[in-house]
Scaffold this motif. Structure first.
Motif, PDB file in Angstrom:
ATOM      1  N   LEU A 267      61.021 -46.895-105.482  1.00 15.15           N
ATOM      2  CA  LEU A 267      61.663 -47.436-106.684  1.00 15.15           C
ATOM      3  C   LEU A 267      62.844 -46.548-107.029  1.00 15.15           C
ATOM      4  O   LEU A 267      62.761 -45.326-106.987  1.00 15.15           O
ATOM      5  CB  LEU A 267      60.680 -47.472-107.861  1.00 15.15           C
ATOM      6  CG  LEU A 267      61.256 -48.010-109.184  1.00 15.15           C
ATOM      7  CD1 LEU A 267      61.569 -49.489-109.074  1.00 15.15           C
ATOM      8  CD2 LEU A 267      60.306 -47.751-110.349  1.00 15.15           C
ATOM      9  N   ASN A 268      63.939 -47.163-107.374  1.00 13.69           N
ATOM     10  CA  ASN A 268      65.138 -46.452-107.819  1.00 13.69           C
ATOM     11  C   ASN A 268      65.756 -47.329-108.905  1.00 13.69           C
ATOM     12  O   ASN A 268      66.587 -48.183-108.642  1.00 13.69           O
ATOM     13  CB  ASN A 268      66.092 -46.274-106.639  1.00 13.69           C
ATOM     14  CG  ASN A 268      67.307 -45.454-106.997  1.00 13.69           C
ATOM     15  OD1 ASN A 268      67.554 -45.170-108.172  1.00 13.69           O
ATOM     16  ND2 ASN A 268      68.087 -45.094-106.000  1.00 13.69           N
ATOM     17  N   ASN A 369      54.724 -53.309-111.759  1.00 12.34           N
ATOM     18  CA  ASN A 369      55.248 -54.539-111.157  1.00 12.34           C
ATOM     19  C   ASN A 369      56.504 -54.285-110.345  1.00 12.34           C
ATOM     20  O   ASN A 369      56.721 -54.900-109.294  1.00 12.34           O
ATOM     21  CB  ASN A 369      55.524 -55.587-112.235  1.00 12.34           C
ATOM     22  CG  ASN A 369      54.415 -56.619-112.320  1.00 12.34           C
ATOM     23  OD1 ASN A 369      54.044 -57.216-111.313  1.00 12.34           O
ATOM     24  ND2 ASN A 369      53.875 -56.821-113.503  1.00 12.34           N
ATOM     25  N   LEU A 370      57.343 -53.378-110.814  1.00 14.38           N
ATOM     26  CA  LEU A 370      58.554 -53.058-110.060  1.00 14.38           C
ATOM     27  C   LEU A 370      58.233 -52.395-108.730  1.00 14.38           C
ATOM     28  O   LEU A 370      58.902 -52.633-107.724  1.00 14.38           O
ATOM     29  CB  LEU A 370      59.457 -52.133-110.888  1.00 14.38           C
ATOM     30  CG  LEU A 370      60.181 -52.782-112.065  1.00 14.38           C
ATOM     31  CD1 LEU A 370      60.813 -51.726-112.955  1.00 14.38           C
ATOM     32  CD2 LEU A 370      61.233 -53.761-111.582  1.00 14.38           C
ATOM     33  N   VAL A 371      57.187 -51.565-108.709  1.00 13.30           N
ATOM     34  CA  VAL A 371      56.813 -50.866-107.485  1.00 13.30           C
ATOM     35  C   VAL A 371      55.958 -51.734-106.570  1.00 13.30           C
ATOM     36  O   VAL A 371      56.214 -51.844-105.370  1.00 13.30           O
ATOM     37  CB  VAL A 371      56.060 -49.555-107.823  1.00 13.30           C
ATOM     38  CG1 VAL A 371      55.496 -48.912-106.566  1.00 13.30           C
ATOM     39  CG2 VAL A 371      56.990 -48.575-108.538  1.00 13.30           C
ATOM     40  N   LEU A 372      54.949 -52.351-107.130  1.00  9.64           N
ATOM     41  CA  LEU A 372      53.950 -53.063-106.318  1.00  9.64           C
ATOM     42  C   LEU A 372      54.226 -54.552-106.162  1.00  9.64           C
ATOM     43  O   LEU A 372      53.577 -55.215-105.353  1.00  9.64           O
ATOM     44  CB  LEU A 372      52.556 -52.874-106.931  1.00  9.64           C
ATOM     45  CG  LEU A 372      52.051 -51.427-106.958  1.00  9.64           C
ATOM     46  CD1 LEU A 372      50.728 -51.327-107.695  1.00  9.64           C
ATOM     47  CD2 LEU A 372      51.912 -50.889-105.548  1.00  9.64           C
ATOM     48  N   PHE A 477      64.329 -43.998-112.647  1.00  7.13           N
ATOM     49  CA  PHE A 477      62.949 -43.795-112.215  1.00  7.13           C
ATOM     50  C   PHE A 477      62.903 -43.770-110.692  1.00  7.13           C
ATOM     51  O   PHE A 477      63.460 -44.650-110.028  1.00  7.13           O
ATOM     52  CB  PHE A 477      62.051 -44.931-112.707  1.00  7.13           C
ATOM     53  CG  PHE A 477      61.706 -44.882-114.165  1.00  7.13           C
ATOM     54  CD1 PHE A 477      60.844 -43.928-114.668  1.00  7.13           C
ATOM     55  CD2 PHE A 477      62.249 -45.809-115.048  1.00  7.13           C
ATOM     56  CE1 PHE A 477      60.512 -43.885-116.014  1.00  7.13           C
ATOM     57  CE2 PHE A 477      61.925 -45.779-116.396  1.00  7.13           C
ATOM     58  CZ  PHE A 477      61.056 -44.813-116.877  1.00  7.13           C
ATOM     59  N   PHE A 478      62.222 -42.775-110.140  1.00  4.80           N
ATOM     60  CA  PHE A 478      61.939 -42.719-108.705  1.00  4.80           C
ATOM     61  C   PHE A 478      60.421 -42.665-108.549  1.00  4.80           C
ATOM     62  O   PHE A 478      59.746 -41.918-109.266  1.00  4.80           O
ATOM     63  CB  PHE A 478      62.578 -41.487-108.068  1.00  4.80           C
ATOM     64  CG  PHE A 478      64.084 -41.495-108.122  1.00  4.80           C
ATOM     65  CD1 PHE A 478      64.822 -41.982-107.066  1.00  4.80           C
ATOM     66  CD2 PHE A 478      64.750 -41.020-109.243  1.00  4.80           C
ATOM     67  CE1 PHE A 478      66.212 -41.998-107.120  1.00  4.80           C
ATOM     68  CE2 PHE A 478      66.131 -41.032-109.309  1.00  4.80           C
ATOM     69  CZ  PHE A 478      66.869 -41.520-108.243  1.00  4.80           C
ATOM     70  N   ALA A 479      59.880 -43.456-107.637  1.00  2.00           N
ATOM     71  CA  ALA A 479      58.427 -43.594-107.556  1.00  2.00           C
ATOM     72  C   ALA A 479      57.916 -43.478-106.124  1.00  2.00           C
ATOM     73  O   ALA A 479      58.579 -43.906-105.173  1.00  2.00           O
ATOM     74  CB  ALA A 479      58.008 -44.942-108.139  1.00  2.00           C
TER      75      ALA A 479
END
Length: 493
Positions: A267-268, A369-372, A477-479
Motif C-alpha cells: 500500500l502506498n 480494504n485498501l490492502v486486502l 501510508f505504507f503497509a
C-alpha cells in the motif's frame, strides 16, 4: 578509428593488450598462451567500448574454440555486443564469425590471425538492480503465464525463454513497446516474473489464454472490472488480468529477490485520501487547518532564528517557503530543519495520530480494504477472481537464474480467514506499534508514525505513515502483512 595494424608498431614499453598481442605473434604458441591472448583480445573490446565496463574471464575451451565471458550491466548487454562487432569489422587481422542462434544479439564470435582457435565471447548480464527506469516485470509475468515452459537455470535458457516471450506478445493487450524493449535489460525481473507466472498457472489450472495489462489504460474487454472505492480510482489494483476460458483472474503483482527477503509494501496511499465520504469530511477539513498551522509556526520559528529571511507567512502562502533541498536557502526552508520539527513533541504527526485514534474503526476498515481488497470478492459472481502475488527470484552471473516459489494470497481465502477473526462483526482496531518510537515522542529518530492494524486482536498489517518527497503533499501510508497473518493465510485452520 585507428587500424589494428597501426597499434602493433614496436614500442619501448608494453602498455596495452595490443602490445601483448604483438609480443605473442613471433612466439611459438602454447595452449595456455593462446588462451591468454584470447582473453587480452576480448579485453581490447572492453578498452575500445569506453562507455561500458566489462569484467572478462575464461569460461572454457576445446580444440576449435576458446569461450570467454564478459559481465556487463543488464541494459548494456546488446549494445556492447553490437559495438564489439563493429570494432572487429573495422580492425585488420580480425574477422567476425556469424552467430546463427538466438544469441546473435547477445554474444560475439571472432577470429584473429595470431590465434588458431576462434574466440567466442558470451556476454552475461550482471543482474544489478536499478538498471531500468520502466519495469517489464508485469508484462513478462503475464506472457510467461500463457506459456508452457520449464524454469531456466542459466543465462542461455533464460535468453531462450525471453525470446519466446517476445514471439508470444500477441497474447497480450494493453502493453507498450517500451516494456517489450526492456525484456533483455532486467534479468532479475525476468526471474521474478517466472516465479509469479508459475504460481498463476497453478492458480488457473494451466496456462492462460490471454493477458491484459492495466497500467496505461484498461483494455475494453476487462474495463467492466474496474472499480472506484475508498478514494481510489483503481481500487481494483490488478496490474495484470489473465483470462482462461470465461474466467478472469486479476493479479496485484509484487516482487522480491527471495522468499526470505523483506516484503515489498502493498500500500502506498496518501493520508487524506482515506478520509473520504460524509462521515469524514469535517475531519479532513480539520486536518488541513492543523497542517497549515504547524508549517506556518515552523516557518516563523526559522525566521526568528534568522535561518529564513523574515517576511509575511500565512495559511495561503506557507508552501512557497518549503523546498530548499537538504540544507535550505535564505528564502526556502531545508528538509533537515523540517524533519527536525516533525521529530518533536509539537509535531504535526501528533495531530494525525489524534485523528486516527478518534476514528479508529473507520480508518482501520479503510486500510484493510485498501490492502486486502476484500470488496473485490463480490466480483466472483462476474467470473472475476483476485489475488496478491509476489514473485521471488534473482539472477547473477555466478549463480545463474534462481526461481523461488511465489507468495500467493487469493481474496477468497483472505475473506474466509478474516471472517473467522471477526471481520464480519467489524472487530477492528489500529494501535501504535509499541516496538517503535513515534515521531512526537521524546527520542524519536524518524519522522514517522508506526501502527498495527488488528482484527479480532490479531496483528494483521504493519503500517508506517511518513512523507514521501515533498512536505507540501500529504504523508503516505505504507503497509506490509505481519508474519502472524501470513502464517494464518497459509494454514488449514
Amino acid at each position: 578509428m585507428k587500424q589494428f595494424v597501426e597499434q602493433l608498431k614496436p614500442r619501448a614499453k608494453l602498455q596495452t593488450p595490443l602490445d601483448k598481442v604483438q609480443m605473442y605473434i613471433s612466439e611459438e604458441m602454447t595452449p595456455e598462451a593462446e588462451i591468454q591472448r584470447a582473453i587480452e583480445l576480448a579485453e581490447l573490446m572492453d578498452t575500445k567500448v569506453a562507455s561500458i565496463d566489462a569484467q572478462t574471464q575464461l569460461k572454457g575451451s576445446n580444440k576449435n574454440r576458446i569461450t570467454i565471458t564478459q559481465v556487463v550491466n543488464d541494459k548494456d548487454r546488446i549494445k556492447f555486443a553490437a559495438l564489439a562487432k563493429e570494432i572487429i569489422d573495422a580492425e585488420e587481422k580480425f574477422e567476425n564469425i556469424n552467430i546463427s542462434s538466438a544469441r546473435a544479439e547477445k554474444d560475439y564470435h571472432f577470429r584473429h590471425t595470431s590465434v588458431a582457435r576462434s574466440i567466442y565471447v558470451q556476454l552475461k548480464p550482471s543482474g544489478a538492480k536499478g538498471q531500468v527506469r520502466d519495469d517489464p516485470n508485469e508484462l513478462l509475468a503475464g506472457i510467461f503465464a500463457c506459456l508452457n515452459t520449464k524454469d531456466p537455470t542459466n543465462i542461455e535458457e533464460l535468453d531462450v525463454l525471453i525470446d519466446t516471450a517476445k514471439k508470444s506478445i500477441g497474447k497480450s493487450q494493453g502493453h507498450t513497446q517500451g516494456q517489450i524493449d526492456l525484456f533483455d535489460k532486467a534479468y532479475t525481473n525476468a526471474c521474478q516474473a517466472i516465479s509469479a507466472a508459475n504460481a498463476m498457472k497453478k492458480m488457473l489450472g494451466g496456462t492462460a489464454d490471454k493477458v491484459f495489462m492495466t497500467g496505461v489504460k484498461w483494455p475494453a474487454e476487462v474495463e467492466k472490472f474496474k472499480r472506484d472505492s475508498y478514494g481510489m480510482k483503481d481500487f481494483n489494483s490488478s496490474d495484470i488480468i489473465l483470462k482462461k476460458g470465461n474466467t478472469y483472474f486479476g493479479v496485484s503483482l509484487k516482487k522480491k529477490q527471495s522468499k526470505t527477503a523483506e516484503d515489498p509494501t502493498i500500500l502506498n496511499k496518501a493520508f487524506d485520501t482515506i478520509l473520504n465520504g460524509p462521515d469524514l469530511a469535517s475531519i479532513k477539513e480539520e486536518l488541513l487547518k492543523k497542517k497549515e498551522q504547524f508549517y506556518t509556526s515552523v516557518i516563523k520559528k526559522a525566521m526568528d532564528e534568522k535561518i529564513l529571511t523574515k517576511r509575511p507567512v500565512n495559511s495561503k502562502n506557507w508552501k512557497t517557503f518549503l523546498g530548499g533541498g537538504k540544507t535550505g536557502t535564505k528564502s526556502k526552508l531545508g528538509n533537515d530543519y523540517v524533519n527536525k520539527s516533525l521529530k518533536s513533541t509539537s509535531s504535526h504527526f501528533k495531530d494525525m495520530s489524534d485523528i486516527i485514534k478518534s476514528n479508529e474503526k473507520l480508518i482501520a476498515e479503510s486500510l484493510i480494504n485498501l490492502v486486502l481488497k476484500m470488496d473485490l470478492n463480490d466480483l466472483a459472481k462476474n467470473n472475476f477472481m483476485f489475488s496478491l502475488v509476489t514473485g521471488n527470484g534473482r539472477y547473477g552471473p555466478n549463480i545463474g537464474a534462481v526461481i523461488d516459489e511465489a507468495d500467493v494470497y487469493d481474496v477468497e481465502t483472505v475473506v474466509e480467514k478474516m471472517d473467522k477473526l471477526g471481520w464480519s462483526e467489524r472487530n477492528l482496531s489500529i494501535e501504535f506499534n509499541n516496538r517503535k518510537v513515534q515521531a512526537f515522542d521524546v527520542g524519536a529518530t524518524a519522522a514517522k508514525l508506526f501502527y498495527v492494524v488488528k482484527v479480532g486482536g490479531m496483528d494483521i498489517i504493519k503500517i508506517e505513515l511518513r512523507y514521501k518527497g515533498s512536505f507540501t503533499a500529504q504523508p503516505q501510508f505504507f503497509a506490509v502483512f505481519t508474519n502472524k497473518f501470513k502464517d494464518l493465510l497459509k494454514s488449514d485452520v
